[in-house]
Design an enzyme around this catalytic site. Structure first.
Site, PDB file in Angstrom:
ATOM      1  N   LYS A  22       7.048 -33.204   8.751  1.00  0.00           N
ATOM      2  CA  LYS A  22       6.124 -33.135   9.896  1.00  0.00           C
ATOM      3  C   LYS A  22       4.676 -33.206   9.413  1.00  0.00           C
ATOM      4  O   LYS A  22       3.858 -33.966   9.927  1.00  0.00           O
ATOM      5  CB  LYS A  22       6.319 -31.842  10.683  1.00  0.00           C
ATOM      6  CG  LYS A  22       5.200 -31.571  11.694  1.00  0.00           C
ATOM      7  CD  LYS A  22       5.340 -30.233  12.359  1.00  0.00           C
ATOM      8  CE  LYS A  22       4.855 -29.067  11.601  1.00  0.00           C
ATOM      9  NZ  LYS A  22       3.419 -28.801  11.647  1.00  0.00           N
ATOM     10  N   ASN A  23       4.347 -32.420   8.389  1.00  0.00           N
ATOM     11  CA  ASN A  23       2.954 -32.317   7.960  1.00  0.00           C
ATOM     12  C   ASN A  23       2.473 -33.528   7.173  1.00  0.00           C
ATOM     13  O   ASN A  23       1.289 -33.663   6.900  1.00  0.00           O
ATOM     14  CB  ASN A  23       2.754 -31.022   7.159  1.00  0.00           C
ATOM     15  CG  ASN A  23       2.863 -29.823   8.076  1.00  0.00           C
ATOM     16  OD1 ASN A  23       2.846 -29.959   9.308  1.00  0.00           O
ATOM     17  ND2 ASN A  23       2.986 -28.647   7.497  1.00  0.00           N
ATOM     18  N   CYS A 116      -5.557 -20.379  17.698  1.00  0.00           N
ATOM     19  CA  CYS A 116      -4.181 -20.499  17.219  1.00  0.00           C
ATOM     20  C   CYS A 116      -3.683 -19.097  16.893  1.00  0.00           C
ATOM     21  O   CYS A 116      -4.437 -18.286  16.360  1.00  0.00           O
ATOM     22  CB  CYS A 116      -4.158 -21.379  15.958  1.00  0.00           C
ATOM     23  SG  CYS A 116      -2.537 -21.484  15.206  1.00  0.00           S
ATOM     24  N   ARG A 121      -8.711 -20.475  12.270  1.00  0.00           N
ATOM     25  CA  ARG A 121      -8.577 -21.898  11.893  1.00  0.00           C
ATOM     26  C   ARG A 121      -9.780 -22.748  12.308  1.00  0.00           C
ATOM     27  O   ARG A 121      -9.650 -23.679  13.110  1.00  0.00           O
ATOM     28  CB  ARG A 121      -7.286 -22.483  12.424  1.00  0.00           C
ATOM     29  CG  ARG A 121      -6.054 -21.727  11.948  1.00  0.00           C
ATOM     30  CD  ARG A 121      -4.764 -22.369  12.371  1.00  0.00           C
ATOM     31  NE  ARG A 121      -4.449 -23.558  11.591  1.00  0.00           N
ATOM     32  CZ  ARG A 121      -3.334 -24.280  11.763  1.00  0.00           C
ATOM     33  NH1 ARG A 121      -2.477 -23.916  12.702  1.00  0.00           N
ATOM     34  NH2 ARG A 121      -3.080 -25.321  11.023  1.00  0.00           N
ATOM     35  N   ASP A 307       3.615 -21.561   4.739  1.00  0.00           N
ATOM     36  CA  ASP A 307       4.600 -21.947   5.754  1.00  0.00           C
ATOM     37  C   ASP A 307       6.009 -21.472   5.414  1.00  0.00           C
ATOM     38  O   ASP A 307       6.939 -21.719   6.187  1.00  0.00           O
ATOM     39  CB  ASP A 307       4.588 -23.473   5.947  1.00  0.00           C
ATOM     40  CG  ASP A 307       3.259 -23.969   6.503  1.00  0.00           C
ATOM     41  OD1 ASP A 307       3.003 -25.179   6.429  1.00  0.00           O
ATOM     42  OD2 ASP A 307       2.472 -23.132   6.981  1.00  0.00           O
ATOM     43  N   ARG A 399       8.803 -27.818  17.543  1.00  0.00           N
ATOM     44  CA  ARG A 399       7.615 -28.521  17.070  1.00  0.00           C
ATOM     45  C   ARG A 399       7.792 -29.026  15.646  1.00  0.00           C
ATOM     46  O   ARG A 399       7.168 -29.995  15.247  1.00  0.00           O
ATOM     47  CB  ARG A 399       6.399 -27.593  17.091  1.00  0.00           C
ATOM     48  CG  ARG A 399       5.990 -27.131  18.484  1.00  0.00           C
ATOM     49  CD  ARG A 399       4.665 -26.461  18.429  1.00  0.00           C
ATOM     50  NE  ARG A 399       3.682 -27.387  17.842  1.00  0.00           N
ATOM     51  CZ  ARG A 399       2.391 -27.106  17.801  1.00  0.00           C
ATOM     52  NH1 ARG A 399       1.963 -25.946  18.255  1.00  0.00           N
ATOM     53  NH2 ARG A 399       1.541 -27.964  17.278  1.00  0.00           N
TER      54      ARG A 399
HETATM   55  C1  EPZ Z   1      -1.906 -27.569   7.214  1.00  0.00           C
HETATM   56  O1  EPZ Z   1      -2.787 -27.086   8.232  1.00  0.00           O
HETATM   57  C2  EPZ Z   1      -0.499 -27.489   7.815  1.00  0.00           C
HETATM   58  N1  EPZ Z   1      -0.447 -28.263   9.035  1.00  0.00           N
HETATM   59  C3  EPZ Z   1      -0.152 -26.038   8.145  1.00  0.00           C
HETATM   60  O2  EPZ Z   1       1.211 -25.999   8.554  1.00  0.00           O
HETATM   61  C4  EPZ Z   1      -0.273 -25.202   6.878  1.00  0.00           C
HETATM   62  O3  EPZ Z   1      -0.080 -23.852   7.202  1.00  0.00           O
HETATM   63  C5  EPZ Z   1      -1.680 -25.371   6.259  1.00  0.00           C
HETATM   64  O4  EPZ Z   1      -1.965 -26.762   6.026  1.00  0.00           O
HETATM   65  C6  EPZ Z   1      -1.825 -24.652   4.936  1.00  0.00           C
HETATM   66  O5  EPZ Z   1      -0.864 -25.064   4.040  1.00  0.00           O
HETATM   67  C7  EPZ Z   1      -0.346 -29.614   8.946  1.00  0.00           C
HETATM   68  O6  EPZ Z   1      -0.351 -30.206   7.890  1.00  0.00           O
HETATM   69  C8  EPZ Z   1      -0.213 -30.359  10.222  1.00  0.00           C
HETATM   70  P1  EPZ Z   1      -5.831 -25.815   6.099  1.00  0.00           P
HETATM   71  P2  EPZ Z   1      -4.380 -27.217   8.069  1.00  0.00           P
HETATM   72  O7  EPZ Z   1      -7.005 -26.539   6.624  1.00  0.00           O
HETATM   73  O8  EPZ Z   1      -4.719 -28.413   7.288  1.00  0.00           O
HETATM   74  C9  EPZ Z   1      -9.221 -22.537   6.500  1.00  0.00           C
HETATM   75  C10 EPZ Z   1       3.079 -25.464   9.877  1.00  0.00           C
HETATM   76  O9  EPZ Z   1       3.648 -24.376  10.058  1.00  0.00           O
HETATM   77  N2  EPZ Z   1     -10.102 -23.627   6.968  1.00  0.00           N
HETATM   78  O10 EPZ Z   1      -5.310 -26.193   4.761  1.00  0.00           O
HETATM   79  O11 EPZ Z   1      -4.956 -27.032   9.410  1.00  0.00           O
HETATM   80  C11 EPZ Z   1      -8.083 -22.268   7.495  1.00  0.00           C
HETATM   81  O12 EPZ Z   1      -8.494 -21.450   8.553  1.00  0.00           O
HETATM   82  C12 EPZ Z   1       1.539 -25.543   9.879  1.00  0.00           C
HETATM   83  O13 EPZ Z   1       3.673 -26.524   9.691  1.00  0.00           O
HETATM   84  C13 EPZ Z   1     -11.436 -23.385   7.152  1.00  0.00           C
HETATM   85  O14 EPZ Z   1     -11.899 -22.268   6.952  1.00  0.00           O
HETATM   86  O15 EPZ Z   1      -4.664 -25.914   7.179  1.00  0.00           O
HETATM   87  C14 EPZ Z   1      -7.052 -21.623   6.584  1.00  0.00           C
HETATM   88  O16 EPZ Z   1      -7.346 -20.270   6.441  1.00  0.00           O
HETATM   89  C15 EPZ Z   1       0.897 -24.260  10.280  1.00  0.00           C
HETATM   90  N3  EPZ Z   1     -12.230 -24.406   7.575  1.00  0.00           N
HETATM   91  C16 EPZ Z   1      -7.251 -22.361   5.267  1.00  0.00           C
HETATM   92  O17 EPZ Z   1      -8.558 -22.938   5.309  1.00  0.00           O
HETATM   93  C17 EPZ Z   1     -11.727 -25.675   7.813  1.00  0.00           C
HETATM   94  O18 EPZ Z   1     -12.475 -26.584   8.212  1.00  0.00           O
HETATM   95  C18 EPZ Z   1      -6.245 -23.474   4.998  1.00  0.00           C
HETATM   96  O19 EPZ Z   1      -6.139 -24.259   6.157  1.00  0.00           O
HETATM   97  C19 EPZ Z   1     -10.369 -25.907   7.611  1.00  0.00           C
HETATM   98  C20 EPZ Z   1      -9.561 -24.872   7.180  1.00  0.00           C
END
Ligand code: EPZ
Length: 420
Positions: A22-23, A116, A121, A307, A399
């Site tokens: 998915k990701n 969320c 996020r 995850d 999802r």
């Molecule tokens: C991806 O989300 C995955 N989703 C998430 O999987 C996964 O939990 C996450 O990566 C971490 O591994 C998809 O790929 C569609 P991040 P993403 O930006 O990219 C902070 C699932 O269950 N952050 O790597 O949105 C954020 O808040 C889902 O399949 C900022 O602060 O996650 C988090 O604490 C849930 N500013 C950390 O970084 C930003 O601009 C990592 O988030 C972006 C992120």
């Protein structure tokens, strides 16, 4: 609305085939916005989220077909640069259309994703990266509006409070492939899904190096062509079935699973006492005697995946002894704790830590899913609990897991769907 009902106590045995990731597929589908030529994506799981992304692509003027795991995306004359709130608010990952829209159309209007349950996020890193490439960005009525006559390559540090960002790395990479000159993304996410996206973009004619490492180098090109690409297997789905084997004291051969994407998880399961045999594109998982309590800390890849945090908590909940689970990516990602405690678990939350006092068995109960991975942890707990568990709001599960109940039934689980 449906719920899942599970009669616990069956040792799961047999083979299961993991679906595509998915990701990986969500940003890859967004990348088709970077060309007017036809793109064919194979191994696509039939999930709520992939269908939402198809709706978004159609709203942006693409033709889409989805048949037996293959998505075909082709252009129409009506390219549109606005991704509206109604669709984006249902799936955060759709925010990654911002980079490709801006790269291709030089303008983009994308709704801010909103809240969320697993955490705040923010998207500040996405905006910082894209602004560094020379885009003019403003926030208007809940939308990010970005414009740029021409994007220019830049050295960008993309590390955040919680480390690297998976989708911010993808978004900036997709904006930079058509920019003028060289872009270097420092503190880039190293997840296999990022590397899969880069592989697709390079097949489309992009010039990317260093994917899968913290430093990604992109030399901009004038245009990109169509592509045919098969996405990587879903390592989180594979991980969920590994836990299903251990929590039920079963024996499962997990097919279409890559050991090289599972380093941290396999290491922790080995520490807990799992017997894992690695084969060509498959993994066999069973318990080697009693499972032991372990401590886990989630980190960006190649660290332990956030995850998989909820799923391993279910296993530790029925593993006598004390385990400490620390969530370093989403410090509030503990919605499943209260529901597991409803099934008799002894889990105490202390800020970003969950202290799990493992017990012999859980008892079946009606529980409620709050997010995708929390719902998986409740299904796993139901597989081992005494009596019957019903998990409601399973739209969360749909999802990210394709046909999970028939896959579990194929392994012997007593699980079925009922109307709420
Ligand atoms: C991806 O989300 C995955 N989703 C998430 O999987 C996964 O939990 C996450 O990566 C971490 O591994 C998809 O790929 C569609 P991040 P993403 O930006 O990219 C902070 C699932 O269950 N952050 O790597 O949105 C954020 O808040 C889902 O399949 C900022 O602060 O996650 C988090 O604490 C849930 N500013 C950390 O970084 C930003 O601009 C990592 O988030 C972006 C992120």
């Amino acid at each position: 609305m449906d719920k899942l009902v599970i009669e616990g106590g069956v040792r799961l045995k047999g083979e299961v085939v993991v679906s595509g990731s998915k990701n990986s597929v969500l940003p890859i589908m967004a990348a088709t916005l970077l060309t007017d030529q036809t793109c064919v994506i194979k191994g696509v799981p039939n999930l709520r989220d992939t269908n939402t992304m198809l709706k978004i692509l159609r709203s942006l003027g693409k033709n889409t077909e989805f048949y037996k795991g293959t998505v075909t995306v082709s252009a129409t004359k009506h390219a549109n640069f606005t991704a509206d709130y109604k669709l984006v608010s249902t799936m955060r990952a759709s925010f990654c259309v911002l980079g490709p829209l801006l790269g291709k159309l030089k303008k983009a209007k994308v709704s801010l994703p909103g809240g969320c349950v697993i955490g705040l996020r923010p998207v500040d890193l996405h905006l910082k990266g894209i602004e560094s490439l020379g885009a003019d960005i403003s926030i208007e009525s809940g939308y990010v509006v970005a414009k740029a006559a021409r994007l220019r390559g830049k050295h960008i540090y993309l590390g955040g409070v919680y480390g690297s960002s998976v989708l911010a790395t993808g978004n900036v990479m997709m904006a930079a492939v058509l920019a003028q000159g060289k872009t270097i993304i420092e503190a880039a996410a190293c997840e296999p899904e990022v590397a899969d996206l880069a592989e697709l973009l390079n097949k489309m004619g992009a010039r990317i190096k260093g994917e899968g490492t913290p430093t990604i180098e992109i030399d901009g090109v004038k245009e990109l062509r169509g592509v045919t690409h098969t996405i990587i297997p879903d390592r989180i789905e594979a991980g969920t079935f590994m836990i299903a084997a251990l929590i039920t004291k079963g024996d499962i051969l997990i097919k279409n699973a890559l050991a090289q994407h599972q380093g941290a998880l396999l290491d922790k399961l080995d520490e807990a006492g799992a017997l894992i045999s690695k084969g060509d594109n498959c993994l066999r998982v069973r318990a080697r005697g009693r499972i032991k309590p372990i401590n886990v800390t989630t980190l960006p890849y190649p660290g332990f995946p956030t995850d998989m945090q909820a799923q391993i908590m279910s296993l530790m909940a029925v593993t006598p002894g004390i385990s400490v689970i620390t969530e370093k990516i989403y410090p509030d990602r503990f919605m499943h704790v209260a529901e597991l405690n409803r099934m008799g678990a002894h889990i105490q939350r202390e800020g970003p830590h969950a202290i799990v006092e493992g017990i012999k068995s859980l008892s079946g109960a009606p529980v409620m899913a709050s997010d995708l991975r929390a719902s998986a942890s409740l299904v796993l707990a139901g597989l081992v609990a005494k009596g019957r568990t019903s998990v409601s709001r399973i739209y969360h599960l749909e999802r990210g897991y394709e046909n999970i109940e028939s896959k579990l039934q194929g392994l012997g689980a007593k699980i079925w769907r009922e109307k709420e």
